[in-house]
Motif scaffolding. Structure first.
Motif, PDB file in Angstrom:
ATOM      1  N   VAL A 127       0.852  -1.185   0.000  1.00 52.52           N
ATOM      2  CA  VAL A 127       0.000   0.000   0.000  1.00 52.52           C
ATOM      3  C   VAL A 127       0.890   1.238   0.000  1.00 52.52           C
ATOM      4  CG1 VAL A 127      -1.764   1.318   1.234  1.00 52.52           C
ATOM      5  CG2 VAL A 127      -1.850  -1.188   1.232  1.00 52.52           C
ATOM      6  N   ILE A 128       0.760   2.041  -1.039  1.00 55.52           N
ATOM      7  CA  ILE A 128       1.480   3.316  -1.104  1.00 55.52           C
ATOM      8  C   ILE A 128       0.702   4.345  -0.303  1.00 55.52           C
ATOM      9  CG2 ILE A 128       2.299   5.146  -2.617  1.00 55.52           C
ATOM     10  CD1 ILE A 128       2.587   3.100  -4.832  1.00 55.52           C
ATOM     11  N   ASP A 129       1.305   4.843   0.764  1.00 52.64           N
ATOM     12  CA  ASP A 129       0.678   5.839   1.640  1.00 52.64           C
ATOM     13  C   ASP A 129       1.026   7.229   1.117  1.00 52.64           C
ATOM     14  OD1 ASP A 129      -0.241   7.470   3.634  1.00 52.64           O
ATOM     15  OD2 ASP A 129       0.759   6.417   5.275  1.00 52.64           O
ATOM     16  N   ARG A 130       0.056   7.926   0.552  1.00 47.61           N
ATOM     17  CA  ARG A 130       0.293   9.252  -0.006  1.00 47.61           C
ATOM     18  C   ARG A 130       0.154  10.354   1.037  1.00 47.61           C
ATOM     19  NH1 ARG A 130      -3.522  10.411  -4.339  1.00 47.61           N
ATOM     20  NH2 ARG A 130      -2.079  12.096  -4.878  1.00 47.61           N
ATOM     21  N   PRO A 135      14.431  -0.942  -1.336  1.00 50.52           N
ATOM     22  CA  PRO A 135      14.147  -0.377  -0.009  1.00 50.52           C
ATOM     23  C   PRO A 135      12.891   0.488  -0.024  1.00 50.52           C
ATOM     24  CG  PRO A 135      15.869   0.874  -1.097  1.00 50.52           C
ATOM     25  CD  PRO A 135      15.572  -0.293  -1.994  1.00 50.52           C
ATOM     26  N   ASP A 136      12.383   0.785   1.168  1.00 50.43           N
ATOM     27  CA  ASP A 136      11.279   1.737   1.301  1.00 50.43           C
ATOM     28  C   ASP A 136      11.683   3.079   0.690  1.00 50.43           C
ATOM     29  OD1 ASP A 136      10.009  -0.214   2.790  1.00 50.43           O
ATOM     30  OD2 ASP A 136      10.488   0.706   4.722  1.00 50.43           O
ATOM     31  N   PRO A 180       6.252   1.298   0.072  1.00 50.84           N
ATOM     32  CA  PRO A 180       6.897   0.169   0.755  1.00 50.84           C
ATOM     33  C   PRO A 180       7.927  -0.520  -0.123  1.00 50.84           C
ATOM     34  CG  PRO A 180       4.491   0.034   0.881  1.00 50.84           C
ATOM     35  CD  PRO A 180       4.815   1.075  -0.130  1.00 50.84           C
ATOM     36  N   GLY A 181       8.973  -0.971   0.517  1.00 51.02           N
ATOM     37  CA  GLY A 181       9.954  -1.776  -0.184  1.00 51.02           C
ATOM     38  C   GLY A 181       9.533  -3.237  -0.257  1.00 51.02           C
ATOM     39  N   ALA A 236       6.938   1.921  -8.994  1.00 51.17           N
ATOM     40  CA  ALA A 236       5.840   2.602  -8.298  1.00 51.17           C
ATOM     41  C   ALA A 236       6.217   4.069  -8.121  1.00 51.17           C
ATOM     42  CB  ALA A 236       5.571   1.950  -6.939  1.00 51.17           C
ATOM     43  N   SER A 237       5.205   4.896  -7.969  1.00 49.17           N
ATOM     44  CA  SER A 237       5.483   6.326  -7.827  1.00 49.17           C
ATOM     45  C   SER A 237       4.427   7.013  -6.995  1.00 49.17           C
ATOM     46  CB  SER A 237       5.559   7.005  -9.204  1.00 49.17           C
ATOM     47  OG  SER A 237       4.303   6.951  -9.852  1.00 49.17           O
ATOM     48  N   VAL A 238       4.802   8.185  -6.462  1.00 50.71           N
ATOM     49  CA  VAL A 238       3.889   9.094  -5.762  1.00 50.71           C
ATOM     50  C   VAL A 238       3.970  10.432  -6.475  1.00 50.71           C
ATOM     51  CG1 VAL A 238       3.459  10.361  -3.626  1.00 50.71           C
ATOM     52  CG2 VAL A 238       4.111   7.954  -3.525  1.00 50.71           C
ATOM     53  N   THR A 239       2.849  10.950  -6.880  1.00 49.46           N
ATOM     54  CA  THR A 239       2.851  12.243  -7.571  1.00 49.46           C
ATOM     55  C   THR A 239       3.166  13.377  -6.603  1.00 49.46           C
ATOM     56  OG1 THR A 239       0.464  12.481  -7.223  1.00 49.46           O
ATOM     57  CG2 THR A 239       1.180  11.459  -9.278  1.00 49.46           C
ATOM     58  N   GLY A 240       3.664  14.478  -7.129  1.00 50.07           N
ATOM     59  CA  GLY A 240       3.883  15.657  -6.305  1.00 50.07           C
ATOM     60  C   GLY A 240       2.561  16.260  -5.855  1.00 50.07           C
ATOM     61  N   GLU A 241       2.600  16.969  -4.737  1.00 55.74           N
ATOM     62  CA  GLU A 241       1.410  17.638  -4.195  1.00 55.74           C
ATOM     63  C   GLU A 241       1.773  19.083  -3.858  1.00 55.74           C
ATOM     64  OE1 GLU A 241      -1.603  16.460  -3.963  1.00 55.74           O
ATOM     65  OE2 GLU A 241      -1.198  14.348  -4.424  1.00 55.74           O
TER      66      GLU A 241
END
Length: 394
Positions: free
Chosen positions: A118-121, A176-177, A145-146, A247-252
């Motif tokens: 689970v990617i925590d944004r 890694p994470d 998560p890694g 995997a990626s997290v977008t900028g906010e």
């Protein structure tokens, strides 16, 4: 007069700021008594929290980013998590075969599962602020998560004639994470600088949390070619390669905000600040109270009357919250008590002389929790000693 701790998220219309006198006892004055009863002083907003460097993969969001937990004094907007489904790498069976009249048994390379991740944004937090201030804002960190993909082995084979075909090992892969650092901007309040009809603006800058990335992973193929020997041949065998998507997290981002000000027409020292559906009025100098006192000076009534007249032109309020503030001279307990008593005094005046409905008026004391200027200078402390009246209209 009723006292209450007030959240700015429910206040939509006008704000009055009036500067009083010093919260600091005079040198020859006796020490201020510590109030024995609990008053309605509002707590200072929590400081933005730094993200942990070693957030464990299994940590709940509230433990990883504590600022995302709902609480009084802030509005939390959760950013939607992203779920990466579990990935199953199936087992591989190396079939049995005949060699030199004997059967070489089959071999099984067990399946491997990369668990669901689970990617925590994280979240965006807007902290409440008193009238005439722009509250602090924060974008929490984010977490990808890694995982690990163990080494896979094509086992050795011992043939009936004693020949040994060595095992073939494909190295494991570990990611890694990924922890993305958050961003924040502090609370800022309207100051009393400027000359003539101009009142200095206050600006809270935009903030941006960078994007985060976790690279794709690839585990190569393991292959043993066909072997031709005197007693027969050994079929080829292989373990397919494995690819794990990135995997990626977008900028906010949170945009900047500002307060603009001007002098109230017909007055020399009452400033007006407009912000969307809110309005603030402020008065410079020692207008409201004597040093360490909570009784409104007669000469302060002209400023209060001008503000009440302006409020009446805007419509009948649905709620009124009077907030008291002090400088940081003296103890926290004394300043909290003084700020509440001064807020009560102004609230009483608004009801008795301004014609406001007592049932609509509440008060709160903040002490020195929300300065709007530098408390290390006389001018800054004078600006911090103020009473704020927040008006909500339907």
């Amino acid at each position: 007069m009723r006292s209450a701790r007030v959240s700015m998220s429910v206040l939509a219309a006008g704000v009055l700021v009036l500067t009083g006198c010093s919260g600091e006892p005079e040198p020859d004055a006796p020490p201020a008594a510590t109030p024995s009863a609990t008053h309605s002083a509002a707590e200072e907003k929590p400081a933005p929290t730094d993200e942990p460097e070693d957030a464990p993969t299994s940590a709940p969001a509230g433990e990883r980013f504590p600022q995302c937990e709902p609480a009084e004094g802030k509005t939390v907007t959760m950013l939607e998590d992203e779920v990466i489904a579990a990935q199953v790498i199936p087992e591989v069976v190396v079939e049995a075969f005949e060699f030199g009249g004997e059967t070489v048994p089959a071999q099984v390379i067990e399946a491997v599962t990369i668990p669901e991740r689970v990617i925590d944004r994280g979240c965006i937090v807007e902290y409440d602020a008193p009238g005439g201030c722009l509250g602090a804002v924060e974008i929490s960190g984010a977490f990808i998560p890694g995982y690990s993909l163990p080494a896979r082995v094509l086992p050795e084979v011992t043939l009936p004639d004693g020949t040994v075909l060595e095992e073939i090992v494909v190295d494991g892969v570990a990611r890694p994470d990924v922890v993305v650092e958050g961003a924040s901007a502090e609370e800022v309040c309207q100051s009393e600088e400027g000359e003539g009809t101009y009142v200095s603006a206050v600006y809270r800058p935009a903030i941006y949390r960078a994007a985060g990335y976790q690279d794709v992973s690839y585990q190569s193929v393991a292959y043993r070619s066909v072997q031709y020997l005197d007693d027969g041949h050994v079929p080829g065998a292989s373990i397919p390669g494995v690819s794990v998507p990135g995997a990626s997290v977008t900028g906010e981002s949170v945009p900047g905000a500002s307060l603009q000000g001007y002098l109230l027409e017909g007055t020399d020292d009452v400033e007006v600040t407009d912000e969307d559906e809110s309005v603030s009025y402020s008065s410079e100098g020692d207008v409201l109270f004597g040093n360490n006192e909570d009784e409104i000076r007669p000469e302060a009534e002209a400023a209060l009357e001008a503000v009440v007249a302006d409020i009446e032109q805007r419509g009948v309020p649905a709620a009124v919250v009077v907030e008291g503030h002090t400088d940081d001279v003296g103890t926290e307990e004394h300043n909290l008590d003084l700020s509440e008593r001064r807020a009560e005094a102004v609230a009483t005046w608004l009801v008795d002389h301004g014609g406001l409905d007592a049932g609509l008026v509440t008060t709160a004391g903040y002490g020195f929790a929300h300065p709007r200027a530098d408390n290390t200078t006389d001018e800054g402390r004078a600006q911090n000693r103020r009473v704020v009246i927040t008006i909500k209209f339907d």
